[in-house]
Design a protein around this motif. Structure first.
Motif, PDB file in Angstrom:
ATOM      1  N   THR A   1     -64.031  24.196  85.511  1.00  0.00           N
ATOM      2  CA  THR A   1     -63.243  23.007  85.157  1.00  0.00           C
ATOM      3  C   THR A   1     -63.997  22.144  84.172  1.00  0.00           C
ATOM      4  O   THR A   1     -63.418  21.622  83.195  1.00  0.00           O
ATOM      5  CB  THR A   1     -62.912  22.203  86.419  1.00  0.00           C
ATOM      6  OG1 THR A   1     -62.172  23.028  87.325  1.00  0.00           O
ATOM      7  CG2 THR A   1     -62.095  20.959  86.088  1.00  0.00           C
ATOM      8  N   ALA A   2     -65.311  21.997  84.381  1.00  0.00           N
ATOM      9  CA  ALA A   2     -66.127  21.193  83.486  1.00  0.00           C
ATOM     10  C   ALA A   2     -66.166  21.815  82.091  1.00  0.00           C
ATOM     11  O   ALA A   2     -66.150  21.085  81.085  1.00  0.00           O
ATOM     12  CB  ALA A   2     -67.541  21.061  84.041  1.00  0.00           C
ATOM     13  N   TYR A   3     -66.201  23.149  82.025  1.00  0.00           N
ATOM     14  CA  TYR A   3     -66.162  23.794  80.709  1.00  0.00           C
ATOM     15  C   TYR A   3     -64.889  23.419  79.949  1.00  0.00           C
ATOM     16  O   TYR A   3     -64.921  23.130  78.762  1.00  0.00           O
ATOM     17  CB  TYR A   3     -66.266  25.317  80.827  1.00  0.00           C
ATOM     18  CG  TYR A   3     -65.892  25.995  79.527  1.00  0.00           C
ATOM     19  CD1 TYR A   3     -66.757  25.989  78.452  1.00  0.00           C
ATOM     20  CD2 TYR A   3     -64.625  26.573  79.349  1.00  0.00           C
ATOM     21  CE1 TYR A   3     -66.391  26.556  77.236  1.00  0.00           C
ATOM     22  CE2 TYR A   3     -64.261  27.143  78.143  1.00  0.00           C
ATOM     23  CZ  TYR A   3     -65.134  27.125  77.079  1.00  0.00           C
ATOM     24  OH  TYR A   3     -64.775  27.664  75.875  1.00  0.00           O
TER      25      TYR A   3
ATOM     26  N   ARG B   1     -65.938  24.322  89.933  1.00  0.00           N
ATOM     27  CA  ARG B   1     -66.151  23.020  89.276  1.00  0.00           C
ATOM     28  C   ARG B   1     -66.747  23.228  87.884  1.00  0.00           C
ATOM     29  O   ARG B   1     -66.411  22.517  86.930  1.00  0.00           O
ATOM     30  CB  ARG B   1     -67.070  22.139  90.123  1.00  0.00           C
ATOM     31  CG  ARG B   1     -66.426  21.575  91.370  1.00  0.00           C
ATOM     32  CD  ARG B   1     -67.250  20.449  91.975  1.00  0.00           C
ATOM     33  NE  ARG B   1     -68.501  20.889  92.534  1.00  0.00           N
ATOM     34  CZ  ARG B   1     -69.699  20.558  92.080  1.00  0.00           C
ATOM     35  NH1 ARG B   1     -69.822  19.771  91.009  1.00  0.00           N
ATOM     36  NH2 ARG B   1     -70.787  21.001  92.672  1.00  0.00           N
ATOM     37  N   TYR B   2     -67.638  24.194  87.777  1.00  0.00           N
ATOM     38  CA  TYR B   2     -68.257  24.524  86.487  1.00  0.00           C
ATOM     39  C   TYR B   2     -67.189  24.962  85.480  1.00  0.00           C
ATOM     40  O   TYR B   2     -67.198  24.543  84.320  1.00  0.00           O
ATOM     41  CB  TYR B   2     -69.283  25.639  86.732  1.00  0.00           C
ATOM     42  CG  TYR B   2     -69.875  26.304  85.515  1.00  0.00           C
ATOM     43  CD1 TYR B   2     -71.049  25.828  84.935  1.00  0.00           C
ATOM     44  CD2 TYR B   2     -69.292  27.449  84.966  1.00  0.00           C
ATOM     45  CE1 TYR B   2     -71.622  26.466  83.840  1.00  0.00           C
ATOM     46  CE2 TYR B   2     -69.849  28.095  83.877  1.00  0.00           C
ATOM     47  CZ  TYR B   2     -71.019  27.595  83.317  1.00  0.00           C
ATOM     48  OH  TYR B   2     -71.569  28.231  82.234  1.00  0.00           O
TER      49      TYR B   2
ATOM     50  N   MET C   1     -74.673  18.995  87.642  1.00  0.00           N
ATOM     51  CA  MET C   1     -74.279  20.274  87.077  1.00  0.00           C
ATOM     52  C   MET C   1     -74.737  20.344  85.628  1.00  0.00           C
ATOM     53  O   MET C   1     -74.729  19.338  84.913  1.00  0.00           O
ATOM     54  CB  MET C   1     -72.759  20.427  87.167  1.00  0.00           C
ATOM     55  CG  MET C   1     -72.226  21.722  86.605  1.00  0.00           C
ATOM     56  SD  MET C   1     -70.456  21.909  86.957  1.00  0.00           S
ATOM     57  CE  MET C   1     -70.509  22.113  88.736  1.00  0.00           C
TER      58      MET C   1
ATOM     59  N   LEU D   1     -74.229  22.690  82.054  1.00  0.00           N
ATOM     60  CA  LEU D   1     -73.561  23.750  81.298  1.00  0.00           C
ATOM     61  C   LEU D   1     -74.516  24.163  80.180  1.00  0.00           C
ATOM     62  O   LEU D   1     -74.828  23.355  79.304  1.00  0.00           O
ATOM     63  CB  LEU D   1     -72.233  23.264  80.730  1.00  0.00           C
ATOM     64  CG  LEU D   1     -71.041  23.264  81.711  1.00  0.00           C
ATOM     65  CD1 LEU D   1     -71.240  22.268  82.832  1.00  0.00           C
ATOM     66  CD2 LEU D   1     -69.734  22.971  80.981  1.00  0.00           C
TER      67      LEU D   1
ATOM     68  N   THR E   1     -74.437  20.285  78.358  1.00  0.00           N
ATOM     69  CA  THR E   1     -74.299  18.947  78.922  1.00  0.00           C
ATOM     70  C   THR E   1     -74.718  18.946  80.387  1.00  0.00           C
ATOM     71  O   THR E   1     -74.603  19.958  81.079  1.00  0.00           O
ATOM     72  CB  THR E   1     -72.843  18.445  78.805  1.00  0.00           C
ATOM     73  OG1 THR E   1     -72.773  17.073  79.181  1.00  0.00           O
ATOM     74  CG2 THR E   1     -71.897  19.250  79.688  1.00  0.00           C
TER      75      THR E   1
ATOM     76  N   LEU F   1     -73.731  17.015  83.942  1.00  0.00           N
ATOM     77  CA  LEU F   1     -72.648  16.262  84.569  1.00  0.00           C
ATOM     78  C   LEU F   1     -73.074  15.861  85.980  1.00  0.00           C
ATOM     79  O   LEU F   1     -73.891  16.532  86.611  1.00  0.00           O
ATOM     80  CB  LEU F   1     -71.376  17.111  84.660  1.00  0.00           C
ATOM     81  CG  LEU F   1     -70.716  17.546  83.354  1.00  0.00           C
ATOM     82  CD1 LEU F   1     -69.601  18.542  83.649  1.00  0.00           C
ATOM     83  CD2 LEU F   1     -70.179  16.355  82.600  1.00  0.00           C
ATOM     84  N   GLY F   2     -72.498  14.784  86.456  1.00  0.00           N
ATOM     85  CA  GLY F   2     -72.723  14.390  87.845  1.00  0.00           C
ATOM     86  C   GLY F   2     -74.096  13.840  88.128  1.00  0.00           C
ATOM     87  O   GLY F   2     -74.547  13.860  89.287  1.00  0.00           O
TER      88      GLY F   2
ATOM     89  N   ALA G   1     -63.090  20.752  80.205  1.00  0.00           N
ATOM     90  CA  ALA G   1     -63.178  19.382  79.718  1.00  0.00           C
ATOM     91  C   ALA G   1     -64.141  19.271  78.536  1.00  0.00           C
ATOM     92  O   ALA G   1     -63.852  18.565  77.565  1.00  0.00           O
ATOM     93  CB  ALA G   1     -63.628  18.467  80.852  1.00  0.00           C
ATOM     94  N   LEU G   2     -65.265  19.993  78.619  1.00  0.00           N
ATOM     95  CA  LEU G   2     -66.236  19.951  77.528  1.00  0.00           C
ATOM     96  C   LEU G   2     -65.651  20.555  76.253  1.00  0.00           C
ATOM     97  O   LEU G   2     -65.900  20.061  75.141  1.00  0.00           O
ATOM     98  CB  LEU G   2     -67.506  20.710  77.941  1.00  0.00           C
ATOM     99  CG  LEU G   2     -68.662  20.721  76.944  1.00  0.00           C
ATOM    100  CD1 LEU G   2     -69.168  19.324  76.666  1.00  0.00           C
ATOM    101  CD2 LEU G   2     -69.800  21.607  77.475  1.00  0.00           C
TER     102      LEU G   2
END
Length: 479
Positions: free
Chosen positions: A470-472, A467-468, A326, A328, A346, A348-349, A474-475
């Motif tokens: 959620t990743a935002y 998921r994107y 992924m 961002l 970033t 991810l994965g 965390a970022l």
């Protein structure tokens, strides 16, 4: 004939259209961006004039410009071009993608009257915080400021001798009362300025002045022909693509990315970080979700892996479900819906199976997910668009358009080969000013084909989008 001049970040484009709105010819000249410090982005306005002369010289070598009956302007928005009382440029123009004024933007945005009157968050790239930054960091420059012009309006000053702007571009300064379509004295005073520092305002389809004889003679154009108010680049693209009525929309894959919806009324929602601006035509507004890195993200990845972006997308084949990898796409921060100048991109994965093709798909998907953020913000305001027209250089990738259609759940219309960008919209506005026409001249393009969402992959892309998101989150915690 009618002439459209588009002052972009990377170059100036000159476009000639005939009485039937067919494209007669075009020419362009490149521009460069100076980045003297991290987060800074500047251009010398003298380079804009030189590039415009170069583009028009190339155009006049192939076409007789003495038949031109009107000129329209479009251009990059938000730039702060500072002039003294003699119209001398005081410093390089601070561009739309310059983030040095993020603290000043936050300070202005904390004043409730800015959102209440402009209908928008005060973003770091907007014009007002740049003047506040200048007042605090370059007081000797600020003390000499007599006029503040947006980039295309500096071209207008050279062409007509008039200090004039128009509603769509002015709406991106944080000084316009967007609902009333006039400068706000209160907002200007908050940055130490007054209405005398601002250009006069016209609608984009109105004449702003006539071409000066000395410039006309130099360029081979007729003296006195009207120069239309014009538009900011995205509103001009909308006029070029016929996106001027409620329900019309486009998605633009340029250096930055834009999801654009035309509105018949003023419907601001600043908390969403959507831009709510005046359209280039009277009595119309638009909403716009802006992501700062669209094709810019793909170009960055191409440089990273040493491959041409077109080759990267051209080798992907049929649409595939999103993988574990992924991306961002916040290479220079983000606007809609995050309003975050500090966040950065970033991956991810990443795993052993992540090859160049998988990483390319992740980049394209990340940009599409950012567009979906904007679409969901529009939906929260009640704005609906049943389909979008694809514009910009990235729209040459069918794979990318398939991803966008599936992620947004919207059909994507691809115009038949032709010119429908900002320069074409500017030329249309020039025609309106010369012929006193209106929206009836801004017709949609003929559609060659439509890319529908791949419903078999809708659930997979929905899951990846969540998921994107959620990743935002965390970022954001790490930034």
């Amino acid at each position: 004939m009618f002439l459209g001049l588009d002052l972009g970040t990377s170059g100036v484009k000159a476009l000639l259209v005939g009485e039937d709105q067919s494209v007669v010819g075009d020419a362009s000249a490149d521009l460069t961006v100076a980045r003297p410090h991290a987060g800074w982005s500047e251009q010398d306005p003298a380079d804009w004039l030189a590039a415009t002369r170069q583009a028009l010289a190339a155009l006049s070598a192939e076409h007789d410009l003495s038949a031109v009956r009107g000129i329209g302007l479009s251009g990059q928005m938000h730039g702060a071009t500072l002039l003294d009382a003699s119209d001398r440029v005081l410093r390089p123009c601070i561009l739309w993608n310059d983030t040095r004024a993020h603290a000043e933007a936050a300070r202005l945005d904390s004043d409730p009257q800015f959102r209440a009157l402009t209908g928008n968050i005060v973003f770091p790239g907007f014009t007002a915080p740049k003047l506040l930054w200048c007042r605090e960091h370059e007081p000797e420059v600020f003390a000499q400021v007599a006029k503040v012009l947006l980039p295309k309006d500096y071209l207008r000053l050279w062409l007509t001798g008039e200090h004039v702007s128009e509603m769509s571009d002015a709406a991106g300064t944080s000084w316009l009362d967007t609902g009333r379509r006039e400068w706000s004295d209160a907002l200007l005073a908050a940055t130490g300025l007054g209405r005398d520092h601002m250009p006069a305002l016209v609608e984009g389809s109105e004449a702003s002045g006539g071409l000066r004889p000395e410039v006309a003679s130099d360029l081979g154009l007729p003296a006195g022909i009207p120069v239309a108010g014009g538009a900011g680049d995205n509103a001009a693209s909308a006029v070029g693509a016929g996106v001027v009525r409620a329900g019309d929309g486009f998605v633009s894959l340029g250096t930055s990315g834009v999801l654009f919806a035309a509105n018949d009324g003023y419907a601001p929602d600043p908390e969403s970080a959507l831009h709510t601006f005046c359209h280039a035509l009277p009595g119309r507004w638009h909403q716009m979700g802006v992501i700062l890195s669209a094709t810019d993200a793909l170009a960055w990845f191409g440089r990273l892996v040493g491959a041409d972006p077109a080759a990267l997308t051209g080798s992907l084949g049929a649409l595939q479900p999103p993988g574990r990898s992924m991306f961002l796409p916040y290479l220079g921060g983000e606007r809609t819906p995050h309003n975050d100048a500090r966040i950065r991109a970033t991956f991810l994965g990443l795993e052993h199976a992540t090859d160049t093709a998988a990483a390319t798909r992740a980049v394209l998907e990340g940009v599409a997910f950012a567009f979906r953020d904007s679409l969901e913000a529009m939906h929260a305001t009640g704005t609906r668009i049943p389909r979008v027209i694809a514009l910009g250089g990235g729209a040459r990738s069918d794979y990318w358009l398939n991803v966008i259609a599936t992620v947004l759940g919207l059909p994507v219309d691809i115009p038949r080969k032709g010119e429908f960008g900002a320069a074409f919209g500017a030329a249309r506005l020039g025609m309106m000013a010369a012929e006193q026409g209106g929206a009836e001249l801004a017709t949609p393009p003929e559609i060659a084909r439509q890319i529908a969402p791949d419903t078999a992959l809708t659930d997979a892309f929905d899951d990846a989008y969540h998921r994107y998101r959620t990743a935002y989150g965390a970022l954001k915690e790490l930034s």
